[in-house]
Every structure is written in structure tokens, then in C-alpha cells.
Design a protein around this motif. Structure first.
Motif, PDB file in Angstrom:
ATOM      1  N   HIS A  38     -27.005  77.522 -27.070  1.00 23.48           N
ATOM      2  CA  HIS A  38     -27.459  77.423 -28.464  1.00 23.48           C
ATOM      3  C   HIS A  38     -27.453  75.992 -28.989  1.00 23.48           C
ATOM      4  CE1 HIS A  38     -27.736  81.754 -29.440  1.00 23.48           C
ATOM      5  NE2 HIS A  38     -26.812  81.871 -28.506  1.00 23.48           N
ATOM      6  N   LEU A  39     -26.579  75.146 -28.463  1.00 27.49           N
ATOM      7  CA  LEU A  39     -26.505  73.771 -28.954  1.00 27.49           C
ATOM      8  C   LEU A  39     -26.850  72.740 -27.889  1.00 27.49           C
ATOM      9  CD1 LEU A  39     -23.342  73.791 -31.264  1.00 27.49           C
ATOM     10  CD2 LEU A  39     -25.730  74.183 -31.864  1.00 27.49           C
ATOM     11  N   GLY A  40     -27.118  73.180 -26.666  1.00 31.19           N
ATOM     12  CA  GLY A  40     -27.585  72.248 -25.646  1.00 31.19           C
ATOM     13  C   GLY A  40     -26.534  71.363 -25.015  1.00 31.19           C
ATOM     14  N   TYR A  41     -25.254  71.751 -25.086  1.00 35.37           N
ATOM     15  CA  TYR A  41     -24.208  70.989 -24.393  1.00 35.37           C
ATOM     16  C   TYR A  41     -24.209  71.418 -22.922  1.00 35.37           C
ATOM     17  CZ  TYR A  41     -22.177  69.225 -28.760  1.00 35.37           C
ATOM     18  OH  TYR A  41     -21.954  68.576 -29.953  1.00 35.37           O
ATOM     19  N   GLU A  42     -25.095  70.804 -22.146  1.00 40.07           N
ATOM     20  CA  GLU A  42     -25.287  71.205 -20.755  1.00 40.07           C
ATOM     21  C   GLU A  42     -24.047  70.982 -19.897  1.00 40.07           C
ATOM     22  OE1 GLU A  42     -28.006  72.506 -19.269  1.00 40.07           O
ATOM     23  OE2 GLU A  42     -29.051  72.686 -21.169  1.00 40.07           O
ATOM     24  N   GLU A  43     -23.265  69.963 -20.232  1.00 42.04           N
ATOM     25  CA  GLU A  43     -22.160  69.561 -19.365  1.00 42.04           C
ATOM     26  C   GLU A  43     -20.910  70.413 -19.528  1.00 42.04           C
ATOM     27  OE1 GLU A  43     -21.553  67.574 -23.319  1.00 42.04           O
ATOM     28  OE2 GLU A  43     -23.250  68.103 -22.010  1.00 42.04           O
ATOM     29  N   ILE A  44     -20.852  71.231 -20.562  1.00 43.15           N
ATOM     30  CA  ILE A  44     -19.637  72.011 -20.830  1.00 43.15           C
ATOM     31  C   ILE A  44     -19.730  73.368 -20.138  1.00 43.15           C
ATOM     32  CG2 ILE A  44     -18.261  73.136 -22.618  1.00 43.15           C
ATOM     33  CD1 ILE A  44     -19.006  70.850 -24.471  1.00 43.15           C
ATOM     34  N   LYS A  45     -18.763  73.630 -19.292  1.00 42.02           N
ATOM     35  CA  LYS A  45     -18.703  74.898 -18.565  1.00 42.02           C
ATOM     36  C   LYS A  45     -17.266  75.178 -18.180  1.00 42.02           C
ATOM     37  CE  LYS A  45     -19.973  72.513 -14.283  1.00 42.02           C
ATOM     38  NZ  LYS A  45     -20.958  72.437 -13.178  1.00 42.02           N
ATOM     39  N   PRO A  46     -16.938  76.411 -17.856  1.00 44.03           N
ATOM     40  CA  PRO A  46     -15.566  76.742 -17.467  1.00 44.03           C
ATOM     41  C   PRO A  46     -15.152  76.030 -16.184  1.00 44.03           C
ATOM     42  CG  PRO A  46     -16.806  78.723 -18.046  1.00 44.03           C
ATOM     43  CD  PRO A  46     -17.793  77.610 -17.943  1.00 44.03           C
ATOM     44  N   ASP A  47     -13.852  75.813 -16.039  1.00 48.76           N
ATOM     45  CA  ASP A  47     -13.324  75.273 -14.791  1.00 48.76           C
ATOM     46  C   ASP A  47     -13.353  76.322 -13.687  1.00 48.76           C
ATOM     47  OD1 ASP A  47     -12.842  72.865 -16.023  1.00 48.76           O
ATOM     48  OD2 ASP A  47     -10.772  73.337 -16.543  1.00 48.76           O
ATOM     49  N   PHE A  48     -13.315  77.579 -14.091  1.00 43.43           N
ATOM     50  CA  PHE A  48     -13.420  78.677 -13.126  1.00 43.43           C
ATOM     51  C   PHE A  48     -14.173  79.819 -13.789  1.00 43.43           C
ATOM     52  CE2 PHE A  48     -11.940  82.792 -11.555  1.00 43.43           C
ATOM     53  CZ  PHE A  48     -12.195  82.667 -10.202  1.00 43.43           C
ATOM     54  N   GLY A  49     -15.059  80.451 -13.020  1.00 47.12           N
ATOM     55  CA  GLY A  49     -15.797  81.585 -13.563  1.00 47.12           C
ATOM     56  C   GLY A  49     -16.950  81.136 -14.441  1.00 47.12           C
ATOM     57  N   ILE A 639     -40.791  77.486 -39.744  1.00 44.27           N
ATOM     58  CA  ILE A 639     -39.536  76.748 -39.791  1.00 44.27           C
ATOM     59  C   ILE A 639     -39.177  76.283 -38.384  1.00 44.27           C
ATOM     60  CG2 ILE A 639     -38.089  78.810 -39.484  1.00 44.27           C
ATOM     61  CD1 ILE A 639     -36.047  77.473 -41.368  1.00 44.27           C
ATOM     62  N   THR A 640     -38.584  75.107 -38.302  1.00 45.33           N
ATOM     63  CA  THR A 640     -38.121  74.576 -37.019  1.00 45.33           C
ATOM     64  C   THR A 640     -36.914  75.372 -36.533  1.00 45.33           C
ATOM     65  OG1 THR A 640     -38.837  72.364 -37.656  1.00 45.33           O
ATOM     66  CG2 THR A 640     -37.294  72.515 -35.818  1.00 45.33           C
ATOM     67  N   THR A 641     -36.859  75.638 -35.244  1.00 45.69           N
ATOM     68  CA  THR A 641     -35.708  76.311 -34.642  1.00 45.69           C
ATOM     69  C   THR A 641     -35.253  75.534 -33.412  1.00 45.69           C
ATOM     70  OG1 THR A 641     -37.069  77.743 -33.247  1.00 45.69           O
ATOM     71  CG2 THR A 641     -36.476  78.583 -35.423  1.00 45.69           C
ATOM     72  N   ILE A 642     -34.068  75.854 -32.958  1.00 48.85           N
ATOM     73  CA  ILE A 642     -33.507  75.193 -31.775  1.00 48.85           C
ATOM     74  C   ILE A 642     -33.854  76.015 -30.542  1.00 48.85           C
ATOM     75  CG2 ILE A 642     -31.366  74.446 -30.661  1.00 48.85           C
ATOM     76  CD1 ILE A 642     -30.184  74.212 -33.499  1.00 48.85           C
ATOM     77  N   ARG A 643     -34.391  75.350 -29.543  1.00 47.14           N
ATOM     78  CA  ARG A 643     -34.704  75.995 -28.262  1.00 47.14           C
ATOM     79  C   ARG A 643     -33.979  75.218 -27.163  1.00 47.14           C
ATOM     80  NH1 ARG A 643     -39.309  79.535 -27.861  1.00 47.14           N
ATOM     81  NH2 ARG A 643     -38.918  79.309 -25.626  1.00 47.14           N
ATOM     82  N   SER A 644     -32.737  75.592 -26.922  1.00 45.40           N
ATOM     83  CA  SER A 644     -31.938  74.836 -25.957  1.00 45.40           C
ATOM     84  C   SER A 644     -32.426  75.011 -24.530  1.00 45.40           C
ATOM     85  CB  SER A 644     -30.466  75.259 -26.057  1.00 45.40           C
ATOM     86  OG  SER A 644     -29.954  74.919 -27.323  1.00 45.40           O
ATOM     87  N   ASP A 645     -33.365  75.933 -24.303  1.00 41.04           N
ATOM     88  CA  ASP A 645     -33.919  76.087 -22.961  1.00 41.04           C
ATOM     89  C   ASP A 645     -34.926  74.992 -22.633  1.00 41.04           C
ATOM     90  OD1 ASP A 645     -35.470  77.293 -25.041  1.00 41.04           O
ATOM     91  OD2 ASP A 645     -36.755  78.192 -23.506  1.00 41.04           O
ATOM     92  N   LEU A 646     -35.453  74.312 -23.653  1.00 37.84           N
ATOM     93  CA  LEU A 646     -36.533  73.362 -23.411  1.00 37.84           C
ATOM     94  C   LEU A 646     -36.138  72.171 -22.540  1.00 37.84           C
ATOM     95  CD1 LEU A 646     -38.411  73.379 -26.827  1.00 37.84           C
ATOM     96  CD2 LEU A 646     -39.005  74.539 -24.710  1.00 37.84           C
ATOM     97  N   PRO A 647     -34.987  71.541 -22.759  1.00 44.34           N
ATOM     98  CA  PRO A 647     -34.651  70.405 -21.892  1.00 44.34           C
ATOM     99  C   PRO A 647     -34.565  70.783 -20.421  1.00 44.34           C
ATOM    100  CG  PRO A 647     -33.266  70.411 -23.840  1.00 44.34           C
ATOM    101  CD  PRO A 647     -34.012  71.705 -23.832  1.00 44.34           C
ATOM    102  N   ARG A 648     -34.310  72.070 -20.120  1.00 43.99           N
ATOM    103  CA  ARG A 648     -34.192  72.498 -18.728  1.00 43.99           C
ATOM    104  C   ARG A 648     -35.543  72.902 -18.138  1.00 43.99           C
ATOM    105  NH1 ARG A 648     -29.622  75.218 -20.903  1.00 43.99           N
ATOM    106  NH2 ARG A 648     -30.694  77.223 -20.868  1.00 43.99           N
ATOM    107  N   ASN A 649     -36.487  73.323 -19.000  1.00 42.10           N
ATOM    108  CA  ASN A 649     -37.702  73.938 -18.473  1.00 42.10           C
ATOM    109  C   ASN A 649     -38.979  73.131 -18.716  1.00 42.10           C
ATOM    110  OD1 ASN A 649     -36.110  76.050 -17.695  1.00 42.10           O
ATOM    111  ND2 ASN A 649     -36.486  77.253 -19.544  1.00 42.10           N
ATOM    112  N   THR A 650     -38.885  72.019 -19.421  1.00 44.59           N
ATOM    113  CA  THR A 650     -40.087  71.243 -19.714  1.00 44.59           C
ATOM    114  C   THR A 650     -39.808  69.767 -19.480  1.00 44.59           C
ATOM    115  OG1 THR A 650     -39.487  70.932 -22.037  1.00 44.59           O
ATOM    116  CG2 THR A 650     -40.737  72.900 -21.515  1.00 44.59           C
ATOM    117  N   ALA A 651     -40.816  68.954 -19.690  1.00 43.28           N
ATOM    118  CA  ALA A 651     -40.663  67.508 -19.529  1.00 43.28           C
ATOM    119  C   ALA A 651     -39.635  66.972 -20.510  1.00 43.28           C
ATOM    120  CB  ALA A 651     -42.022  66.834 -19.751  1.00 43.28           C
ATOM    121  N   ASN A 652     -39.008  65.871 -20.166  1.00 46.26           N
ATOM    122  CA  ASN A 652     -37.927  65.324 -20.985  1.00 46.26           C
ATOM    123  C   ASN A 652     -38.369  64.960 -22.397  1.00 46.26           C
ATOM    124  OD1 ASN A 652     -36.079  65.568 -18.920  1.00 46.26           O
ATOM    125  ND2 ASN A 652     -36.498  63.525 -18.094  1.00 46.26           N
TER     126      ASN A 652
END
Length: 704
Positions: A38-49, A639-652
Motif C-alpha cells: 500500500h505504501l511501496g516500502y519494497e525493502e521491508i519484509k519479515p526476517d522469517f516467513g 481522484i489520484t490513488t496510490i498504485r504500489s504495484d506500478l514500480p514493480r510492473n512498469t517502467a521506472n
């Protein structure tokens, strides 16, 4: 000497685990799902699981409410919120008031970084679960080792794991409510500790369906093992202290309980018994038949809802029990009483879950407040007591032909109940080599047979259920730098008179992040606010939509509506100015195509489209041109919305901020004959035509 050594080693390892867990600020939170998706913090993930979207009660409600409490400096009323709501709610939060006395797992808040306090809370809850249930198992005759194994077995079951990061506190604290009556201390201290833990149990997480069903378990355990409590005058004292505990919790939550009792939802709900699918009791014996190794449900239900208290320990005892010794249960009156008492209690619970028992019958035990499916954990606790007690008295025969019978039944259970609906899912068969190894370890040591099958069951449970909740560092939950998406949201809040009005920020996540947001979770309704916001809405409709526990979702609809029992949507244009789309008669058919849109929702008077455009310039210079047939008689807004999938699926050059939702008013609620959407950068003049959904044709342009 060995007994002392075992305790010392276990305590050392347990404390070491706690130090490692808390020093890493680990938690079972799935909050990383929100941060990433939802916010595009790609680097944040669990240490396990991995983070589980299905656990939205945690990552979208409990954890954000905890964040809000911290940001609110632990005050009772949430000054950071649009609704200024009372934080004394069903979810226990670390509010700095007299209630914190009864929330010992939250005592570190305000003393250390909240990430450490959050981690300590969850490790403490885990410790209370393991220690509490292990203690109760010893009272049914288990050795310390077997008691711990059974406690871990109960922990690694579907209900415990699938609901852990929200309902964990109420199932973990339950044993401690009745443990004081087994301690060799003066009655007044027993009653005082009972009072304290009962209040703590109610305030750390108030959820009557599970607490009422577990209270029945507590009553049965005390009735069977401590019958002297039910003799006069002790029973009178017990009732007095129970009343004091309930009264203390009610006093603390008085405003919440008063407001909630008058709501449409949850309000005064009453339930009849029955309607729990038969696959649930089958999953007591075959724990994995309703979902896959990757936690995909196989029967069309919410993943959390399919969680039951199932263990291969149950079916192992059924196959390996020394039935020739079954009469020993009747040799001593005490054994007979406990066996019969647990059996009756278990079948009473089964009757409520599987039979159409009228609500007025359930009222006798307050079970009319318990959805039958929520009896799962309490019935699992009683069943585990019953199975262990029977096996411990009667004995286990771990012979090769008994093992063969167990292997055949376990395989048949998988074949009949899982292979038929998921033929590629074979993970249940992992139990077969585990129990085979247990047999090899105990075949010449009959005294170890019982512990061997428990260990086998626990190993399977750990492998099958123990991966569900992640090990997620709580540091980014409370200590996170703003990324470009959050900076955009802060600007949107600022330019809209310090009110954030955007879509797709689920639950209380926006307020947890520090925003004064329209989207939120309000455990009690704010009817005056909604009456003022929608004066044209009738009183009855207003009451039906807003008088409830609510996930409030801003949405580009034309009027407020109910999504589901605990979720509603409110029109964005009442709280924030939307952009007007520019209606055009033609467009260049040679436009490059970048972007796309789909049909999001169809109402009786409007259609909402969700998509993303090819804008690459400043936010304020973005626009949409629309060609539609037949033309809309009303203004078309977007209205503008956030699409956090875009940085992963389209050009930068296309960012997460390229999303939009567009509302097309329609008098008859049908789709237009044709529709074309063009993204426009007013500053550069660049235009891109968006891809249409397959079912909606482009409007033909006469301009080449």
C-alpha cells in the motif's frame, strides 16, 4: 536431580530465546504487507516467513491502533484522529491510565522504544500461553516434559496460529485466571490473583465469544479438580471476586460498552447453535485437510476461519490406546469423575457447534453470544485434556501392527478428505515418516511411547502451522522514514485543510502512520459527525449505515453505503475536492497507449473505474480527457490513488502515484456504449490513450 536439570536447561533456553527475540524486536505482525503493498516500502519484509494479507485484523487495526496510542503520547482520547475517539476499546492498548495496571505485557511502553515494547508484549503473550497451559496439563497428571509438549502442541494448531496476532492475548491469558486456585497459598491471595488475572484477561483483549466459551472450560476444570471451591462459603467468595473482576472491566470500558450495546453491529447479537461444517471436526483428526502447505484454503472460506484445534495426537491415541486397560478409568472414582466430566463438557460444546440448538437454550451458559465457529478453541482445549487424560490412565501400545493401522487411517483421511479436492496436495503425508521415526525411537521403550507420539504430533504441527506467522521486526512499525508515497500523502493532507482523504488505506493504517485521516476504524459510531456530513440522508438510513463498528473507506461514490457488516464507504467529494475530467468530442487515434483502467464498481446511478495513467510530470499538471457515449449529463470527477504495484510492473518513470479512480454518473446504472480515457500532462502537452477493459469498446475518433 534430572528433573531440576531439565527445568534449568529449559528456562535457560527459553530466556535466551526471549533475549534474541526482543533484541531483534521480532513480532508476529503482518504489517509489512501494508508497508509494501500500500505504501511501496519494497525493502521491508519479515526476517522469517511472510506477511499474511488475511490477518487484516492485526495489520490494519490492532497494530495501527497501537501506533496511534504511541503517537498520542498514551493518552485516552486520540487527538491525532479526525474522530477524536476514545482508545478504551475492545482491543487492549497501552494507554497511560489506571487500566495499565492490568496490562503487564504492555508495561515497557513509554520506557523504551515502542518497537522493543511491542516485541516484549508478543513474547510475553507466547510465554504466558506455553507456561499457562503446561501448568494445567500437569494438574491432569502430565509430567513437566509432557505438559510442555502438549502446550506447544496446542500452540501449533490452526486456531492458535491463524488468529494469534489478534486473539493471542485472550487465549494465552485464560489459564492464568484459574491457576491461582491450584497454588498453595491462602484463599484470600488465591482470590486476589484470580481477580487480577480475570481483569487482565478482559482488558487485554475483550472478545466475548471466545472468553465465554473459555470461561466454560475454566468452570469445568475447577469443578473437576478443585470441587471445594463450589462449597459454601468459598463459592460465595468466588462469585464476589468474579463480580468484582467483571465490574472493574465494565467500569474501565463503560463508555465503549454503552455505545456498542446500542449499535446495529455488533449490538445485541444472539446466535443459535449449529452450522459448523463437518469438515471442521474432521480437521481435528486430520489437521491439514482444509488448506495447503502454502496456506491457501481449499474449501472457499477465509483462511483464518478454517483454523481448528486439530492434532495428529488425537488420532494417534485412538489407534494406539491400550483398550484392554480401559476399565481402569472406572477403578477409581476420581478418574471416573474426571473422564465423564470432560466427556460431557466436550459433547456439550459439540452440540452447540454442530446441532441446531435454539438460542434461548444457549442463554443458560451465555452461549447465545458465541458464534458456533468461535467455540473451536475452547472445545479443542477440552478435547486435548480428555485425550491426554485417557491415554495417561489407560496407556499406549506402540506395536508395529498398531502403527500400520495408524498409517493406513492417516493416509485414508488424506485420500478421502483432501486428495478428492486437491489431488496435487500431499503435505499431510509428512506425518507418516515422522510417526515412523517415533516408533523406531520408542518401540523397545514402552514408557516413552506416549511422549513419542506427542513429539511426532508437535513436529508436524510446527512444520505445518508454525510457518504461518512471520518473524517481523517491529522497528519499521514505529521508526520509519517517509518514502515518496508517504511524502505525497503528507502533502495531500496539508493542502486539504489538514485532512487526508484518499482511497486504499485500509482500516486504521493512515491514523497509525500519523495522519488525520477520513479512512479509519471506529469501534463506536460517531453519529453526530455523520449527521452533520450527510444532512440529506434519512435518519433510518443513517442509522443503518453508520451506527456500527466501522472500517471507514473514502471512495469516489455519489452517496454513503454499506460494504459489509463492519465496513462502509463515504463519498470523497464531501471531504475533499476531486478533479473534473475534461469531456472531449474527439481525440487523435494515433496516440501512444500507456496506462489502463478497469471497472471497479457499478452502482444504480454511477460507474467507478480504477486504473493508472501515463503521466510523467508534476501532480498539479495532470488531467484526464474523456470521450463517452452517450454523454454524461453530470460532471465526471476523478481522484489520484496510490498504485504500489506500478514500480514493480512498469517502467521506472511511472510511479506508484499514477493511479486514479474516476466516477461516471449514469442515470440508469448501466455501462456506456463506449469510453476512451486520455492522460494529459498540461505543462508538457503529452497525451496517452489508456487501454480499455475487454468488455468496454473505445469511442471511435474522427481525428487521425
Amino acid at each position: 536431580m534430572k528433573k531440576i536439570q531439565f527445568k534449568q536447561i529449559f528456562l535457560f533456553l527459553f530466556l535466551l530465546t526471549g533475549i534474541i527475540y526482543i533484541s531483534n524486536t521480532w513480532s508476529p505482525s503482518s504489517y509489512a504487507y501494508f508497508l509494501k503493498d500500500h505504501l511501496g516500502y519494497e525493502e521491508i519484509k519479515p526476517d522469517f516467513g511472510q506477511a499474511r494479507p488475511v490477518r487484516s485484523d492485526e495489520w490494519a487495526v490492532v497494530t495501527p491502533m497501537t501506533q496511534a496510542t504511541v503517537r498520542n503520547h498514551f493518552e485516552r482520547y486520540n487527538k491525532t484522529s479526525l474522530y477524536q475517539e476514545d482508545l478504551r476499546i475492545n482491543y487492549g492498548l497501552p494507554i497511560a491510565d489506571w487500566g495499565i495496571i492490568f496490562k503487564p505485557t504492555m508495561w515497557l511502553y513509554g520506557l523504551v522504544n515502542p518497537a522493543y515494547a511491542y516485541s516484549f508484549h508478543w513474547f510475553a503473550i507466547f510465554s504466558l500461553f506455553i507456561g499457562g497451559y503446561a501448568f494445567l496439563f500437569t494438574k491432569f497428571g502430565a509430567t513437566n516434559k509432557i505438559a510442555l509438549l502438549l502446550s506447544f502442541g496446542l500452540y501449533f494448531t490452526g486456531f492458535s496460529q491463524f488468529w494469534w496476532n489478534e486473539k493471542g492475548p485472550l487465549i494465552a491469558l485464560f489459564p492464568w485466571v484459574i491457576i491461582p486456585f491450584f497454588l498453595k497459598i491462602k484463599p484470600i491471595w488465591q482470590l486476589s490473583l484470580f481477580y487480577y488475572f480475570a481483569v487482565s484477561w478482559l482488558l487485554t483483549n475483550l472478545y466475548p465469544p471466545v472468553q465465554i466459551s473459555l470461561a466454560f472450560v475454566g468452570f469445568i476444570v475447577l469443578l473437576l479438580l478443585q470441587p471445594k471451591l463450589f462449597k459454601l462459603p468459598t463459592f460465595v467468595y468466588l462469585l464476589i471476586f468474579a463480580g468484582l473482576a467483571a465490574g472493574t472491566a465494565a467500569l474501565y470500558l463503560y463508555d465503549y460498552l454503552k455505545e456498542t450495546s446500542a449499535t446495529v453491529y455488533p449490538g445485541g447479537r444472539h446466535f443459535s447453535g449449529g452450522n459448523v461444517p463437518s469438515r471442521f471436526w474432521l480437521s481435528w483428526l486430520f489437521p491439514g485437510i482444509n488448506f495447503s502447505w502454502s496456506y491457501k484454503d481449499l474449501i472457499g472460506m477465509n483462511m483464518s476461519e478454517v483454523g481448528a484445534v486439530g492434532m495428529y495426537y488425537y488420532i494417534s491415541v485412538l489407534c494406539l490406546l491400550n483398550y484392554k486397560n480401559f476399565h481402569t478409568l472406572w477403578l477409581e472414582k476420581e478418574n471416573q469423575k474426571i473422564f465423564v466430566g470432560l466427556t460431557i463438557a466436550f459433547f456439550m460444546q459439540c452440540a452447540w457447534m454442530f446441532l441446531p440448538v435454539p438460542a434461548n437454550v444457549g442463554m443458560i451458559l451465555l452461549w447465545d453470544n458465541v458464534q458456533p465457529l468461535r467455540m473451536q478453541f475452547a472445545s479443542g482445549v477440552i478435547l486435548t485434556f480428555l485425550v491426554f487424560y485417557t491415554a495417561n490412565i489407560v496407556g499406549i501400545v506402540f506395536s508395529w501392527h498398531r502403527l500400520l493401522l495408524l498409517l493406513i487411517i492417516a493416509t485414508a483421511g488424506w485420500g478421502f478428505f483432501k486428495y478428492t479436492i486437491a489431488p496435487t496436495r500431499w503435505e499431510d503425508l509428512v506425518f507418516l515418516p515422522i510417526i515412523g521415526l517415533a516408533y523406531l525411537a520408542a518401540r523397545n521403550k514402552p514408557h516413552r511411547a506416549h511422549s513419542a507420539i506427542i513429539i511426532a504430533s508437535v513436529i508436524f504441527g510446527t512444520l505445518f502451522f508454525g510457518r504461518f506467522n512471520p518473524l517481523q521486526s517491529a522497528w519499521p512499525i514505529f521508526n520509519l522514514e517517509d518514502n515518496h508515497v508517504v511524502k505525497y500523502l503528507r502533502n495531500e493532507e496539508k493542502v486539504n485543510d489538514n485532512l487526508l482523504v484518499v482511497t486504499d488505506l485500509p482500516g486504521a493504517t493512515a491514523n497509525g502512520f500519523g495522519f488525520r485521516s477520513l479512512s479509519h476504524v471506529t469501534p463506536v459510531p460517531h453519529m453526530d459527525f455523520w449527521k452533520k456530513s450527510f444532512p440529506e440522508t434519512s435518519a433510518d438510513e443513517l442509522n443503518y449505515i453508520f451506527n456500527r463498528y466501522s472500517h471507514i473507506n473514502p471512495y469516489p461514490s455519489l452517496r454513503p453505503s454499506l460494504r459489509q457488516a463492519d465496513s462502509l464507504e463515504v463519498p470523497i467529494n464531501r471531504f475533499s475536492k476531486m478533479k473534473n475530467a475534461v469531456a472531449v468530442q474527439n481525440y487523435s487515434s494515433k496516440l501512444d497507449k500507456i496506462g489502463m483502467f478497469n471497472i471497479d464498481k457499478i452502482y444504480a446511478d454511477a460507474v467507478v473505474f480504477n486504473g493508472w495513467g501515463g503521466w510523467q510530470g508534476e501532480m498539479k499538471s495532470r488531467d484526464i480527457e474523456i470521450m463517452v457515449e452517450p454523454p454524461s449529463p453530470h460532471q465526471i470527477e476523478w481522484i489520484t490513488t496510490i498504485r504500489s504495484d506500478l514500480p514493480r510492473n512498469t517502467a521506472n518513470k511511472i510511479s506508484a502515484l499514477n493511479g486514479f479512480r474516476l466516477t461516471l454518473p449514469r442515470s440508469d446504472g448501466t455501462l456506456p456504449h463506449c469510453l476512451s480515457l486520455i492522460s494529459v500532462d498540461q505543462k508538457t502537452g503529452v497525451r496517452y490513450l489508456m487501454d480499455n477493459p475487454p468488455t468496454l469498446p473505445y469511442c471511435q475518433s474522427s481525428i487521425n
